[in-house]
Structures are given as structure tokens and as C-alpha cells.
Design an enzyme around this catalytic site. Structure first.
Site, mmCIF file in Angstrom:
data_model
loop_
_atom_site.group_PDB
_atom_site.id
_atom_site.type_symbol
_atom_site.label_atom_id
_atom_site.label_comp_id
_atom_site.label_asym_id
_atom_site.label_seq_id
_atom_site.Cartn_x
_atom_site.Cartn_y
_atom_site.Cartn_z
ATOM 1 N N GLU A 197 6.850 -9.544 3.103
ATOM 2 C CA GLU A 197 6.373 -8.290 2.543
ATOM 3 C C GLU A 197 6.303 -7.195 3.613
ATOM 4 O O GLU A 197 6.117 -7.525 4.793
ATOM 5 C CB GLU A 197 4.989 -8.494 1.882
ATOM 6 C CG GLU A 197 3.879 -8.922 2.836
ATOM 7 C CD GLU A 197 2.565 -9.218 2.117
ATOM 8 O OE1 GLU A 197 2.567 -10.004 1.152
ATOM 9 O OE2 GLU A 197 1.540 -8.657 2.550
ATOM 10 N N HIS A 237 -0.141 -6.610 -2.494
ATOM 11 C CA HIS A 237 -1.167 -7.142 -1.582
ATOM 12 C C HIS A 237 -2.458 -6.298 -1.645
ATOM 13 O O HIS A 237 -2.869 -5.705 -0.642
ATOM 14 C CB HIS A 237 -0.624 -7.209 -0.145
ATOM 15 C CG HIS A 237 -1.384 -8.172 0.729
ATOM 16 N ND1 HIS A 237 -0.823 -8.867 1.760
ATOM 17 C CD2 HIS A 237 -2.691 -8.545 0.720
ATOM 18 C CE1 HIS A 237 -1.739 -9.619 2.350
ATOM 19 N NE2 HIS A 237 -2.889 -9.439 1.724
ATOM 20 N N ILE A 238 -3.062 -6.289 -2.834
ATOM 21 C CA ILE A 238 -4.253 -5.447 -3.035
ATOM 22 C C ILE A 238 -5.480 -6.240 -3.471
ATOM 23 O O ILE A 238 -6.454 -5.658 -3.948
ATOM 24 C CB ILE A 238 -3.981 -4.328 -4.077
ATOM 25 C CG1 ILE A 238 -3.512 -4.922 -5.420
ATOM 26 C CG2 ILE A 238 -2.994 -3.307 -3.532
ATOM 27 C CD1 ILE A 238 -3.546 -3.926 -6.574
ATOM 28 N N ARG A 268 -1.081 -16.055 0.731
ATOM 29 C CA ARG A 268 -0.208 -15.423 1.727
ATOM 30 C C ARG A 268 1.232 -15.627 1.308
ATOM 31 O O ARG A 268 1.566 -16.679 0.734
ATOM 32 C CB ARG A 268 -0.368 -16.080 3.101
ATOM 33 C CG ARG A 268 -1.437 -15.501 3.981
ATOM 34 C CD ARG A 268 -1.101 -14.089 4.490
ATOM 35 N NE ARG A 268 -2.167 -13.530 5.285
ATOM 36 C CZ ARG A 268 -3.230 -12.880 4.808
ATOM 37 N NH1 ARG A 268 -3.379 -12.669 3.515
ATOM 38 N NH2 ARG A 268 -4.167 -12.399 5.623
ATOM 39 N N ILE A 293 -2.540 -15.362 -4.497
ATOM 40 C CA ILE A 293 -3.242 -14.286 -3.779
ATOM 41 C C ILE A 293 -3.517 -14.740 -2.342
ATOM 42 O O ILE A 293 -4.376 -14.183 -1.670
ATOM 43 C CB ILE A 293 -4.566 -13.876 -4.472
ATOM 44 C CG1 ILE A 293 -5.516 -15.074 -4.630
ATOM 45 C CG2 ILE A 293 -4.307 -13.172 -5.784
ATOM 46 C CD1 ILE A 293 -6.952 -14.670 -4.939
HETATM 47 C C1 8YV Z 1 -5.943 -7.545 3.760
HETATM 48 C C2 8YV Z 1 -5.982 -10.050 3.326
HETATM 49 O O1 8YV Z 1 -5.847 -6.451 2.931
HETATM 50 O O2 8YV Z 1 -8.133 -10.318 4.228
HETATM 51 C C3 8YV Z 1 -7.005 -10.777 4.116
HETATM 52 O O3 8YV Z 1 -6.675 -11.857 4.631
HETATM 53 O O4 8YV Z 1 -4.960 -10.551 3.045
HETATM 54 C C4 8YV Z 1 -6.264 -8.664 2.844
HETATM 55 O O5 8YV Z 1 -7.604 -8.557 2.480
HETATM 56 C C5 8YV Z 1 -4.681 -7.608 4.601
HETATM 57 O O6 8YV Z 1 -4.556 -8.755 5.347
HETATM 58 C C6 8YV Z 1 -4.634 -6.407 5.536
HETATM 59 O O7 8YV Z 1 -5.420 -6.578 6.676
#
Ligand code: 8YV
Length: 331
Positions: free
Chosen positions: A271, A289-290, A242, A240
Site C-alpha cells: 500500500e 488504511h483508516i 497489515r 484490518i
Molecule cells: C495507523 C495502524 O494509522 O496503529 C496501527 O498499527 O495501522 C494505524 O492505526 C498507521 O500505521 C499509520 O501510523
């Protein structure tokens, strides 16, 4: 003093309430069609803007600052900010902000949920059922691995990693081990009931390994073929963090060959494209990516990014700075 409102650009769709709040303070240009803007389109939008509201996919670097000389602040609606070139921000004296803390528990919930769905083969079995293939009970039907009592390994023990550790140790009686750039202080380790181990021990010992480390070029492919080969064949892997931290091609091969038993992946290299081999292996749970996406949390993230812009232009300290710059609002 001029009464002209500062101008800000919003790169992607945002909650109408947050848009209205920003419109009360700023002259707003925004991309409420929510299409993904190219770099050239971002530059065109921000050309005469004083501030910007971005999301994780929007690359902000020296090219943007040269073309958009009025920019003084860019507020990212994300905790991760690998889309920002921070040295370029510093060189251009542009404030960068992110949205830490407000998403910690929601993201930890999701990491845990993805681990459970992976270990207990929830989506794989649902696809089977929906395909009309369920015509009898089977003694080993979708038999997975246990969460309770298992060893939970966490790579990247920041706020979200600690949240996952607490869920595992306090809620499910898991033995929690972690690896991080630096060992946590003993009070934090105690509250998480987690022990520091080397990366090698983490890979070899974890029954369920969850990745929650920030992306940086040094972390590229932290988990590749060699690391996957060190894991237990019964182990699961959850990402979760990157895209790019895992070598997705190597992961797909490891899943196909059962080098590890299963994976749960929310973030991908390149992605929203997903490596085609990941789409064909059954033992992987894939989500778009949720991890931070609960309604209250996405609202809190959007409001925090908006408040950073509002505070900045009101001459107050921003709430969640990434870089430390002398405030330049109104200059
Ligand atoms: C976001 C994320 O949805 O906060 C982060 O770093 O990966 C996610 O919460 C995404 O980056 C969109 O801004």
C-alpha cells in the site's frame, strides 16, 4: 547543563495542536507538507536529531541509526511497529515506542463496520445506485449474509480482536471463535464469550473471519489460496491487520471465483498501491488504511507519541515502550 532543546524530526503531517506542543519542548524539523519521505530523505531529516516521530510507513533500521548517531528514541504513531527493526533499535540502544490502547475501541468499531458493510454489500449497492442503475425493487437485490446469530471467527485475539469479539457476542448474538498464538485465560474468554479453536477449524467454521494479528515475516501470507479454499463459499473475510498477511492476488482470484462470498480490506500488500485485480472484483469493500481514523483517536495517538518523546527527554519513563532499554536521556 546546556539549555539547548533536544532536536526532533517529524516524518509526516501531524495535528497543529500536537506540533505546537512538540515545538514547546523541542527544536523541531518536520515534514508538514505530508509528502511520503524516502529513506534517504528520512535520514537527511534525522541526521542531527535526538528523537523522531514516525508513522507506520516509515522504515527505521540500522541504516538510519548509523547515519543518525544522535537518535535516542523513535516514537511511532501506530500500535503496529513492523516498520521498526527492533533488534537494530536494541543494538543501537534506541528507545522505540508505539501507541497501544488508545486506538483499540475505534479500530474494533471499524473492523465490525467493515464486516457489516461486506456482509450486507453496502458499498457495492451504493455504487449501483450512484451509477443510476436502480430502477426497480428486486426480491434478491444485493441479498447478503446475516451478522446476527452467525459465527464470527477472529484470527489474532489481542486487544482489538477482543473488542471485536465483545461487539459480536454481546451486541449481535454471534457465536465467537478465535485462534491466537496462545489461548486466552478463561476470564478473558468469558468476558468476550469466545472459544479457542485451531486455525483449521476457524477457517472451516467462520461465517465471517476477521484478521487482527500483527505482521511479522512468519505471518506473511497467513491467508493464501489454500486457506481461502478451506473457508465456506458463503463466508466473508475482513483484513484490518497489515498488508502481507493476506495474499492479495489469491484473494482477488477467490473473490472472482466465489471461493468465498466477499471481503472487506483496509490494509494492502505494497500500500498505497492496491492489487489491480482487487479493484475490478465487485464483492470487496476497499478502504485506505483508516481503521484507527476517528478524530479523537488519531488525536490521542498523536498526543501519546508526542508524550513519549516529551517524557523521555524529561528523564521520565516513556508511557508505551516497545523495547526495554536503560533510559539514556541527557547522556
Ligand atoms: C495507523 C495502524 O494509522 O496503529 C496501527 O498499527 O495501522 C494505524 O492505526 C498507521 O500505521 C499509520 O501510523
Amino acid at each position: 547543563m546546556s539549555m539547548k532543546k533536544p532536536k526532533i524530526g517529524i516524518a509526516r503531517g501531524v495535528f497543529p495542536e500536537v506540533l505546537a506542543k512538540l515545538e514547546a519542548h523541542f527544536d523541531v524539523v518536520s515534514n508538514q507538507s505530508d509528502s511520503v519521505l524516502t529513506k534517504a530523505q528520512i535520514i537527511a531529516m534525522l541526521k542531527d536529531c535526538d528523537g523522531a516521530f514516525t508513522t507506520g510507513g516509515d522504515r527505521i533500521d540500522a541504516e538510519v541509526f548509523v547515519a543518525c548517531p544522535r537518535l535516542k528514541i523513535v516514537a511511532n504513531m501506530a500500535v503496529g511497529y513492523n516498520n521498526f527493526d527492533i533488534p537494530a533499535f536494541n543494538a543501537a540502544h534506541v528507545q522505540a515506542t508505539n501507541t497501544p490502547d488508545v486506538l483499540t475501541e475505534t479500530t474494533a468499531d471499524f473492523g465490525f463496520a467493515l464486516m457489516m458493510a461486506t456482509a450486507r454489500r453496502i458499498t457495492e449497492s451504493e455504487h449501483f445506485l450512484r451509477a443510476g442503475k436502480w430502477n426497480k425493487w428486486g426480491f434478491d437485490m444485493f441479498a447478503g449474509s446475516d451478522i446476527h446469530g452467525a459465527t464470527l471467527g477472529i484470527l489474532g485475539m489481542g486487544r482489538i480482536g477482543q473488542g471485536i469479539a465483545r461487539r459480536g457476542s454481546h451486541g449481535f448474538g454471534m457465536k465467537v471463535i478465535y485462534h491466537n498464538r496462545s489461548k486466552l485465560d478463561s476470564a478473558t474468554e468469558e468476558s468476550c464469550r469466545a472459544s479457542y479453536v485451531t486455525k483449521e477449524k476457524l477457517l472451516k467454521t467462520a461465517d465471517h473471519l476477521v484478521l487482527v494479528l500483527p505482521y511479522s515475516p512468519e505471518n506473511h501470507h497467513t491467508i493464501g489460496a489454500a486457506e481461502l479454499a478451506q473457508m465456506k463459499p458463503t463466508a466473508t473475510l475482513v483484513n484490518i491487520a497489515r498488508g502481507g498477511i493476506v495474499d492479495d492476488a489469491a484473494l482477488a482470484l477467490a473473490l472472482k471465483n466465489k471461493t468465498i462470498s466477499a471481503a472487506g480490506i483496509d490494509v494492502f500488500e505494497g500500500e498505497p498501491s492496491v492489487h489491480p485485480d482487487l479493484l475490478t472484483v465487485p464483492n470487496v469493500v476497499l478502504t485506505p488504511h483508516i481503521a484507527s481514523s476517528s478524530v479523537p483517536t488519531r488525536m490521542a495517538m498523536a498526543n501519546l507519541a508526542a508524550d513519549n518523546l516529551i517524557d523521555f527527554f524529561a528523564g521520565r519513563e516513556v508511557r508505551t515502550p516497545i523495547n526495554n532499554l536503560p533510559q539514556r536521556a541527557g547522556t
